[in-house]
Design a protein around this motif. Sequence first.
Motif, short mmCIF file in Angstrom:
data_model
loop_
_atom_site.label_atom_id
_atom_site.label_comp_id
_atom_site.label_asym_id
_atom_site.label_seq_id
_atom_site.Cartn_x
_atom_site.Cartn_y
_atom_site.Cartn_z
N PRO A 42 0.96 -1.18 -0.02
CA PRO A 42 0.04 0.02 -0.06
C PRO A 42 0.77 1.11 0.11
O PRO A 42 1.89 1.52 0.45
CB PRO A 42 -0.80 -0.27 1.01
CG PRO A 42 -0.76 -1.60 1.62
CD PRO A 42 0.31 -2.22 1.17
N ALA A 43 0.41 2.25 -0.63
CA ALA A 43 1.15 3.49 -0.80
C ALA A 43 1.43 4.25 0.48
O ALA A 43 2.65 4.74 0.79
CB ALA A 43 0.29 4.57 -1.62
N VAL A 44 0.46 3.93 1.32
CA VAL A 44 0.92 4.64 2.83
C VAL A 44 2.13 3.95 3.47
O VAL A 44 2.96 4.38 4.21
CB VAL A 44 -0.47 4.35 3.87
CG1 VAL A 44 -0.07 4.67 5.22
CG2 VAL A 44 -1.56 5.03 3.16
N VAL A 45 2.15 2.59 3.29
CA VAL A 45 3.45 1.72 3.94
C VAL A 45 4.53 2.33 3.26
O VAL A 45 5.37 2.42 4.08
CB VAL A 45 3.03 0.40 3.73
CG1 VAL A 45 4.40 -0.32 4.30
CG2 VAL A 45 1.65 -0.17 4.44
N LEU A 46 4.49 2.23 1.85
CA LEU A 46 5.90 2.83 1.27
C LEU A 46 6.18 4.22 1.64
O LEU A 46 7.37 4.72 1.95
CB LEU A 46 5.41 2.78 -0.27
CG LEU A 46 5.55 1.38 -1.32
CD1 LEU A 46 5.41 1.39 -2.53
CD2 LEU A 46 7.05 0.79 -0.79
N ALA A 47 5.08 5.25 1.94
CA ALA A 47 5.42 6.51 2.18
C ALA A 47 6.05 6.55 3.58
O ALA A 47 6.99 7.22 4.07
CB ALA A 47 4.21 7.46 2.34
N VAL A 48 5.64 5.66 4.41
CA VAL A 48 6.24 5.56 5.90
C VAL A 48 7.72 5.04 5.84
O VAL A 48 8.45 5.51 6.56
CB VAL A 48 5.54 4.57 6.77
CG1 VAL A 48 6.08 4.35 8.11
CG2 VAL A 48 3.80 5.25 7.02
N ALA A 49 7.77 4.05 5.03
CA ALA A 49 9.29 3.58 4.75
C ALA A 49 10.20 4.41 4.07
O ALA A 49 11.20 4.67 4.55
CB ALA A 49 9.07 2.24 3.89
N ALA A 50 9.66 5.15 3.32
CA ALA A 50 10.53 6.24 2.56
C ALA A 50 10.92 7.31 3.90
O ALA A 50 12.06 7.87 3.70
CB ALA A 50 9.99 6.87 1.34
N ALA A 51 10.01 7.77 4.56
CA ALA A 51 10.17 8.86 5.60
C ALA A 51 11.11 8.34 6.56
O ALA A 51 12.13 8.96 6.91
CB ALA A 51 8.93 9.14 6.29
N ALA A 52 11.18 6.93 6.99
CA ALA A 52 12.00 6.42 7.99
C ALA A 52 13.55 6.42 7.30
O ALA A 52 14.37 6.70 7.87
CB ALA A 52 11.35 4.94 8.42
N VAL A 53 13.46 6.02 6.07
CA VAL A 53 14.88 6.07 5.53
C VAL A 53 15.52 7.35 5.28
O VAL A 53 16.54 7.60 5.49
CB VAL A 53 14.65 5.22 4.05
CG1 VAL A 53 16.10 5.50 3.40
CG2 VAL A 53 14.43 3.99 4.32
N LEU A 54 14.64 8.28 4.94
CA LEU A 54 15.15 9.93 4.80
C LEU A 54 15.68 10.14 6.33
O LEU A 54 16.55 10.90 6.20
CB LEU A 54 13.98 10.66 4.28
CG LEU A 54 14.16 12.05 4.15
CD1 LEU A 54 15.46 12.39 3.13
CD2 LEU A 54 12.85 12.85 3.67
N ILE A 55 14.97 9.89 7.16
CA ILE A 55 15.17 10.53 8.45
C ILE A 55 16.57 9.89 9.17
O ILE A 55 17.52 10.65 9.43
CB ILE A 55 14.12 10.19 9.65
CG1 ILE A 55 12.85 11.07 9.12
CG2 ILE A 55 14.35 10.61 10.82
CD1 ILE A 55 11.80 10.87 10.09
#
Length: 301
Positions: A8-21
């Motif tokens: 799901p797009a929400v899961v990918l968005a959370v994963a991307a945010a975590a990697v960015l941080i």
Amino acid sequence: MTFEPVLPAVVLAVAAAAVLILRAAALPGAAKAGRPSLIRWTVTTGALTLILLAAARPVSGPAATESGQRPQDGANVYFVVDRSADSAIDDYGGAQRMSVMRDDIARLVDEHPGARFAVIGFASRPSVDWPLSADAWSLLPLVESLNPYPGGDAAEVNAGAAANTLRYQLISAGQQYPHAPNLVYYLGSGAAGSTLPQGVFDTPPVDGGAVLGYGRGPGEDRLREIAGQLGVPYVSRGAGADLPAAASGEDTFAQVTAPAARRLEYYWALTMVAALLLLAEIFLTTRDLRRARATRREVLT
């Protein structure tokens, strides 16, 4: 280009945010340590970014066929392949039966662009060799590697061994792709020398396909029975002969498998580059650990 994410797009968005941080938090230390550390930070960050992009599953190609059909409604094509000892017989001008089967599968894949494919192998028992997927590019190498199971006994072949597996696959596909036609291509010899009770294909109705027969004599009678159970035509195969239109489904399914609907997936290229970058980082990390251990031993001694 469009995206068909595996999560799901929400899961990918959370994963991307975590990697960015996490990568942003590591940047000051890398910059302070000097240029080599900054380069390694960049390489690792790039690899993680590529993995996230691969998970987003970018694809290119038309979003719909000329008939207005959505790509996810393309045909589901199932290959039920006899991998028993019968398929190892050389009776096609010196060619092995399995060799002819592989050629036929490759032709059918080419004749159904835009479809999803699954491969179910069997002898006495079935196995899902390739789950239902639209990745035809990766399927072809698997088809080329299909061979009869080693050490098989022709007396223990069940020509209907894949019946239940195919049934569950069709039920699952009906729930996931309710508007997609289901085509079944059974490729086998009919287990002429088997002494086992034979299974029966009690499956949901299919929309097309064929039973392609590579055996002779008693096996053909059994193959015709299977064709009747599936509700598809029986076609006796010959080495090098073209597949009849009744087998390829050209007339019935020309619209649902229009060549214009072919799409290209890029996840494999992204993951390949990411793997190379991560291998470089693993090598450098291993080297640093060895140097640190060597330094420690020198200090202790």
